[in-house]
Design a protein around this motif. Structure first.
Motif, PDB file in Angstrom:
ATOM      1  N   UNK A 280       0.845  -1.204   0.000  1.00  0.00           N
ATOM      2  CA  UNK A 280       0.000   0.000   0.000  1.00  0.00           C
ATOM      3  C   UNK A 280       0.882   1.255   0.000  1.00  0.00           C
ATOM      4  N   UNK A 281       1.968   1.212   0.745  1.00  0.00           N
ATOM      5  CA  UNK A 281       2.902   2.354   0.763  1.00  0.00           C
ATOM      6  C   UNK A 281       3.474   2.549  -0.642  1.00  0.00           C
ATOM      7  N   UNK A 282       3.866   1.429  -1.279  1.00  0.00           N
ATOM      8  CA  UNK A 282       4.393   1.513  -2.650  1.00  0.00           C
ATOM      9  C   UNK A 282       3.351   2.084  -3.604  1.00  0.00           C
ATOM     10  N   UNK A 283       2.106   1.667  -3.404  1.00  0.00           N
ATOM     11  CA  UNK A 283       1.013   2.149  -4.250  1.00  0.00           C
ATOM     12  C   UNK A 283       0.836   3.652  -4.133  1.00  0.00           C
ATOM     13  N   UNK A 284       0.942   4.146  -2.897  1.00  0.00           N
ATOM     14  CA  UNK A 284       0.809   5.596  -2.677  1.00  0.00           C
ATOM     15  C   UNK A 284       1.967   6.344  -3.342  1.00  0.00           C
ATOM     16  N   UNK A 285       3.136   5.761  -3.254  1.00  0.00           N
ATOM     17  CA  UNK A 285       4.331   6.404  -3.826  1.00  0.00           C
ATOM     18  C   UNK A 285       4.331   6.372  -5.350  1.00  0.00           C
ATOM     19  N   UNK A 286       3.855   5.245  -5.895  1.00  0.00           N
ATOM     20  CA  UNK A 286       3.977   5.016  -7.337  1.00  0.00           C
ATOM     21  C   UNK A 286       2.718   5.305  -8.155  1.00  0.00           C
TER      22      UNK A 286
ATOM     23  N   UNK B 131       0.594   2.984  -8.740  1.00  0.00           N
ATOM     24  CA  UNK B 131       0.217   1.685  -9.322  1.00  0.00           C
ATOM     25  C   UNK B 131       0.291   0.637  -8.213  1.00  0.00           C
ATOM     26  N   UNK B 132      -0.480  -0.434  -8.385  1.00  0.00           N
ATOM     27  CA  UNK B 132      -0.443  -1.518  -7.399  1.00  0.00           C
ATOM     28  C   UNK B 132       0.604  -2.526  -7.869  1.00  0.00           C
ATOM     29  N   UNK B 133       1.797  -2.420  -7.308  1.00  0.00           N
ATOM     30  CA  UNK B 133       2.919  -3.260  -7.721  1.00  0.00           C
ATOM     31  C   UNK B 133       2.553  -4.744  -7.673  1.00  0.00           C
ATOM     32  N   UNK B 134       2.071  -5.200  -6.520  1.00  0.00           N
ATOM     33  CA  UNK B 134       1.807  -6.634  -6.339  1.00  0.00           C
ATOM     34  C   UNK B 134       0.753  -7.151  -7.302  1.00  0.00           C
TER      35      UNK B 134
END
Lengths: 141, 123
Positions: free
Chosen positions: A119-125, A127-130
């Protein structure tokens, strides 16, 4: 995979280093940080405890076998009442087994942590990485 | 959450964001979203899907309706801007999948499968 389980539980293997891009190096550092965290270490310890406990392993295997059977039988409407009852009995027995209960709790905690990280990555990027890279990705667009 | 973990995920996300394939993907997505022709086509597609569902529930759906929807779908998919977005996404996903492999090998399970919360693709 159910909502809070981890498949392919050969935990903690480190492959032979191959030539990696700068990004893959950062990904490896990220994986190292996860592996050094409390949730992963507890998961790994619980997994090892499960491997050492023959009774727990047998019970776990029996539950998975029965669960797979019920799932498969459910697809053609062949689940009998006793199959469901047997599955419930095994589920109860597993929840009362300390080694299995510890293993499951550690899985749940680790999955929660991984989802939080994603979720942190999603906020940063944005996109939903996983969701984008997991094997069952839909490949739309 | 542990500070080291938060730092690591921020660093990873930041590095992914700066990758040329990721930048290309965002540019292609921006081009897709801001293209007025495609926007109109997508609005028409949504309207048509809604209309077809209504017809289906009323039992008045005919083959021509479905064919019209398919044609519109192909028009969107064959549009140059859509194709560029698809290709940019494929290139980015390939790079990210290699990252997932690196992470998964270290952890001993498929990282993305465990970290994903939704069933859709997330794009």
């Amino acid at each position: 995979m159910s909502d809070s389980t981890i498949t392919d539980t050969n935990a903690g293997n480190v492959s032979t280093p191959t030539e990696r891009s700068a990004l893959e190096e950062v990904a490896a550092q990220y994986a190292d940080a996860i592996a050094a965290g409390a949730a992963y270490r507890e998961y790994q310890a619980a997994y090892e405890a499960l491997q050492q406990d023959a009774n727990a392993k047998a019970l776990f295997a029996e539950y998975q076998r029965r669960s797979n059977y019920v799932q498969a039988a459910g697809q053609w409407g062949g689940v009998r009442e006793q199959d469901g009852a047997e599955l419930e009995r095994l589920e109860r027995e597993m929840s009362e087994h300390s080694t299995i209960a510890r293993y499951r709790a550690s899985q749940t905690a680790l999955v929660e942590e991984l989802r939080e990280l994603n979720a942190i990555m999603g906020e940063e990027l944005g996109i939903d990485f996983a969701a984008m890279v997991r094997p069952s990705s839909c490949g739309c667009h | 959450m542990e500070a080291a973990l938060k730092e690591a995920v921020n660093k990873f996300a930041g590095t992914v964001r700066e990758e040329p394939v990721t930048r290309s993907f965002f540019e292609a997505r921006q081009a897709f979203e801001s293209n007025s022709e495609l926007y109109a086509l997508r609005l028409e597609y949504t309207r048509l899907v809604h209309e077809l569902r209504t017809k289906q529930s009323e039992g008045t759906l005919v083959e021509e309706d479905v064919a019209e929807l398919r044609t519109l779908e192909h028009t969107v998919n064959d549009h140059e801007v859509t194709k560029e977005l698809s290709e940019a996404q494929i290139r980015m996903v390939e790079v990210l999948q290699r990252c997932n492999t690196v992470i998964s090998e270290r952890l001993g399970f498929d990282y993305a499968s465990s970290a994903a919360t939704q069933r859709s693709c997330g794009c």
